[in-house]
Scaffold this motif. Structure first.
Motif, PDB file in Angstrom:
ATOM      1  N   ALA A   1       0.850  -1.189   0.000  1.00  9.43           N
ATOM      2  CA  ALA A   1       0.000   0.000   0.000  1.00  9.43           C
ATOM      3  C   ALA A   1       0.888   1.241   0.000  1.00  9.43           C
ATOM      4  O   ALA A   1       1.516   1.564   1.013  1.00  9.43           O
ATOM      5  CB  ALA A   1      -0.918  -0.015   1.215  1.00  9.43           C
ATOM      6  N   PHE A   2       0.979   1.921  -1.131  1.00  9.78           N
ATOM      7  CA  PHE A   2       1.792   3.126  -1.221  1.00  9.78           C
ATOM      8  C   PHE A   2       1.202   4.239  -0.363  1.00  9.78           C
ATOM      9  O   PHE A   2       1.928   5.000   0.278  1.00  9.78           O
ATOM     10  CB  PHE A   2       1.896   3.582  -2.683  1.00  9.78           C
ATOM     11  N   ASN A   3      -0.131   4.347  -0.376  1.00  8.31           N
ATOM     12  CA  ASN A   3      -0.855   5.290   0.480  1.00  8.31           C
ATOM     13  C   ASN A   3      -2.292   4.801   0.549  1.00  8.31           C
ATOM     14  O   ASN A   3      -2.600   3.682   0.115  1.00  8.31           O
ATOM     15  CB  ASN A   3      -0.748   6.730  -0.048  1.00  8.31           C
ATOM     16  N   GLU A   4      -3.195   5.611   1.073  1.00  8.79           N
ATOM     17  CA  GLU A   4      -4.582   5.168   1.247  1.00  8.79           C
ATOM     18  C   GLU A   4      -5.333   5.033  -0.070  1.00  8.79           C
ATOM     19  O   GLU A   4      -6.438   4.474  -0.102  1.00  8.79           O
ATOM     20  CB  GLU A   4      -5.335   6.136   2.159  1.00  8.79           C
ATOM     21  N   HIS A   5      -4.739   5.510  -1.166  1.00  7.01           N
ATOM     22  CA  HIS A   5      -5.410   5.447  -2.458  1.00  7.01           C
ATOM     23  C   HIS A   5      -4.766   4.473  -3.446  1.00  7.01           C
ATOM     24  O   HIS A   5      -5.471   3.922  -4.299  1.00  7.01           O
ATOM     25  CB  HIS A   5      -5.435   6.840  -3.109  1.00  7.01           C
ATOM     26  N   VAL A   6      -3.481   4.263  -3.372  1.00  6.14           N
ATOM     27  CA  VAL A   6      -2.754   3.491  -4.382  1.00  6.14           C
ATOM     28  C   VAL A   6      -2.119   2.259  -3.747  1.00  6.14           C
ATOM     29  O   VAL A   6      -1.476   2.356  -2.691  1.00  6.14           O
ATOM     30  CB  VAL A   6      -1.655   4.354  -5.056  1.00  6.14           C
ATOM     31  N   SER A   7      -2.286   1.104  -4.405  1.00  7.76           N
ATOM     32  CA  SER A   7      -1.662  -0.137  -3.946  1.00  7.76           C
ATOM     33  C   SER A   7      -1.183  -0.934  -5.144  1.00  7.76           C
ATOM     34  O   SER A   7      -1.698  -0.794  -6.263  1.00  7.76           O
ATOM     35  CB  SER A   7      -2.643  -0.969  -3.110  1.00  7.76           C
ATOM     36  N   GLY A   8      -0.177  -1.766  -4.914  1.00 12.44           N
ATOM     37  CA  GLY A   8       0.376  -2.608  -5.963  1.00 12.44           C
ATOM     38  C   GLY A   8       0.358  -4.067  -5.555  1.00 12.44           C
ATOM     39  O   GLY A   8       0.343  -4.399  -4.370  1.00 12.44           O
ATOM     40  N   ARG A   9       0.372  -4.952  -6.541  1.00 15.44           N
ATOM     41  CA  ARG A   9       0.341  -6.393  -6.288  1.00 15.44           C
ATOM     42  C   ARG A   9       1.243  -7.091  -7.294  1.00 15.44           C
ATOM     43  O   ARG A   9       1.259  -6.749  -8.481  1.00 15.44           O
ATOM     44  CB  ARG A   9      -1.088  -6.918  -6.382  1.00 15.44           C
ATOM     45  N   VAL A  10       1.973  -8.119  -6.826  1.00 16.01           N
ATOM     46  CA  VAL A  10       2.846  -8.917  -7.688  1.00 16.01           C
ATOM     47  C   VAL A  10       2.634 -10.383  -7.348  1.00 16.01           C
ATOM     48  O   VAL A  10       2.635 -10.765  -6.168  1.00 16.01           O
ATOM     49  CB  VAL A  10       4.328  -8.544  -7.504  1.00 16.01           C
ATOM     50  N   GLY A  11       2.461 -11.220  -8.378  1.00 15.56           N
ATOM     51  CA  GLY A  11       2.301 -12.648  -8.169  1.00 15.56           C
ATOM     52  C   GLY A  11       1.160 -13.198  -8.992  1.00 15.56           C
ATOM     53  O   GLY A  11       0.791 -12.643 -10.029  1.00 15.56           O
ATOM     54  N   LYS A  12       0.585 -14.301  -8.526  1.00 15.87           N
ATOM     55  CA  LYS A  12      -0.585 -14.905  -9.179  1.00 15.87           C
ATOM     56  C   LYS A  12      -1.812 -14.535  -8.367  1.00 15.87           C
ATOM     57  O   LYS A  12      -1.899 -14.837  -7.180  1.00 15.87           O
ATOM     58  CB  LYS A  12      -0.442 -16.423  -9.274  1.00 15.87           C
ATOM     59  N   TYR A  13      -2.799 -13.929  -9.019  1.00 15.37           N
ATOM     60  CA  TYR A  13      -3.968 -13.414  -8.317  1.00 15.37           C
ATOM     61  C   TYR A  13      -5.214 -13.600  -9.183  1.00 15.37           C
ATOM     62  O   TYR A  13      -5.128 -13.837 -10.398  1.00 15.37           O
ATOM     63  CB  TYR A  13      -3.779 -11.938  -7.965  1.00 15.37           C
ATOM     64  N   ASN A  14      -6.378 -13.498  -8.561  1.00 17.41           N
ATOM     65  CA  ASN A  14      -7.630 -13.540  -9.311  1.00 17.41           C
ATOM     66  C   ASN A  14      -7.744 -12.308 -10.197  1.00 17.41           C
ATOM     67  O   ASN A  14      -7.594 -11.182  -9.725  1.00 17.41           O
ATOM     68  CB  ASN A  14      -8.828 -13.578  -8.365  1.00 17.41           C
ATOM     69  N   THR A  15      -8.001 -12.514 -11.462  1.00 19.36           N
ATOM     70  CA  THR A  15      -8.165 -11.405 -12.377  1.00 19.36           C
ATOM     71  C   THR A  15      -9.306 -10.517 -11.892  1.00 19.36           C
ATOM     72  O   THR A  15     -10.430 -10.997 -11.703  1.00 19.36           O
ATOM     73  CB  THR A  15      -8.477 -11.919 -13.794  1.00 19.36           C
ATOM     74  N   PRO A  16      -9.062  -9.227 -11.660  1.00 18.73           N
ATOM     75  CA  PRO A  16     -10.092  -8.352 -11.098  1.00 18.73           C
ATOM     76  C   PRO A  16     -11.113  -7.902 -12.143  1.00 18.73           C
ATOM     77  O   PRO A  16     -11.185  -6.727 -12.518  1.00 18.73           O
ATOM     78  CB  PRO A  16      -9.278  -7.175 -10.544  1.00 18.73           C
TER      79      PRO A  16
END
Length: 335
Positions: free
Chosen positions: A115-130
């Motif tokens: 979580a970079f801040n309360e508005h922006v977040s990043g994800r790396v790996g295998k995840y459910n396609t949003p």
């Protein structure tokens, strides 16, 4: 073995129902996992038993036996999930009996968030396609029917291996944007409806009060498949009150090389008779141009949920071809 699986189905169900309080005095709450010491690590899991019957076959299955590890520390969080899919399957197809066991442990999800801040977040790996709403609830017990709408199976990849970036606002009216990027082979690539090595997508959602609207679009390439891009788009909405919900997703997939367009969509209504007793009606329609199949059908369902993390679900799908009418009964638990 069928009798053993049937006995296991009834025994596990009666065991949980008869023990009316699953929140033990030691503080364990069913569905919330167990913390490992003082580490930022929780361990849990879930499983599902189901029975399927139609004119062509009768089937017993031990499915979705999964182990979860998850936690968070400051701005970091993570989730790892491994699963046995169809650990045991018994099938009687017009008198021809077959049994199978898949002992290959698959990586269903494996990712880290920041979580970079309360508005922006990043994800790396295998995840459910949003994409849409249904695909973001991968655990059977938390869904209202055992079967999934076909739009989640034939339009876009259920999982993405790569990076994702999200931006969201906070307030009475919420906005969210998701970008997903994959330029590599998938983790546990056989555990996906499409084996992809490239996937780029964008999602936008807007929520106000009880209504959420979403739009998704993207493309993907098949690993070891023809050299082509498959494009897709999905529109969806979720309107939910305390006692009822209307949920819908409609998607299209276009193949430039094959000059064909597939589509699938559903409209589902849900009514909570009580917090534990839920009635479901779902109408679906789809076209698969590769198999030249186009059909509409309905699903009638009833779910008994004594606790949020446990569900006994029954459903009956009604097709224009009566031979395809199918009854499904399942019992699933998140622990």
């Amino acid at each position: 073995m069928r009798k053993k699986l049937r006995f296991l189905f009834v025994f596990v169900l009666s065991l949980f129902i008869e023990n009316g309080t699953l929140s033990a005095d030691d503080g364990y709450q069913l569905g919330e996992g167990v913390q490992v010491g003082s580490l930022p690590l929780y361990v849990g899991g879930y499983f599902s038993l189901d029975y399927t019957n139609n004119e062509s076959y009768e089937q017993y299955r031990l499915d979705d036996l999964s182990l979860l590890g998850y936690g968070s520390y400051e701005k970091f969080s993570y989730l790892a999930e491994v699963e046995y899919k169809e650990l045991y399957l018994y099938r009687d197809e017009n008198g021809t009996i077959s049994e199978s066991s898949d002992h290959q442990l698959q990586i269903e999800r494996l990712y880290g968030d920041y979580a970079f801040n309360e508005h922006v977040s990043g994800r790396v790996g295998k995840y459910n396609t949003p994409v849409g709403f249904w695909n973001l609830v991968p655990i059977n017990v938390l869904r209202e029917t055992t079967s999934s709408p076909l739009v989640t199976e034939i339009i876009y990849p259920e999982y993405t291996t790569g990076a994702a970036l999200s931006y969201s606002t906070i307030g009475d009216a919420s906005f969210r944007a998701d970008v997903m990027l994959q330029f590599t082979e998938g983790i546990s690539e056989t555990y996906n409806n499409y084996n992809t090595d490239e996937h780029v997508g964008l999602g936008l959602s807007y929520g106000l009060d009880d209504l959420v609207l979403k739009a998704n679009a993207g493309y993907f390439n098949l690993h070891d498949g023809p050299d082509e891009r498959l494009y897709y788009g999905v529109l969806s909405f979720n309107y939910e009150k305390e006692d009822y919900q209307f949920l819908s997703e409609v998607g299209w997939r276009y193949s430039d090389r094959l000059q064909q367009t597939n589509y699938a969509g559903y409209l589902q209504g849900l009514y909570r008779l009580t917090p534990q007793h839920i009635g479901i009606v779902r109408l679906e329609r789809y076209a698969d141009r590769s198999t030249r199949v186009e059909e509409g059908f309905g699903v009638l369902g009833y779910t008994y949920r004594p606790w949020y993390s446990m569900a006994l679900k029954s459903e009956y799908s009604v097709h224009s071809d009566a031979d395809l009418n199918t009854f499904i009964l399942s019992f699933s638990v998140l622990f």
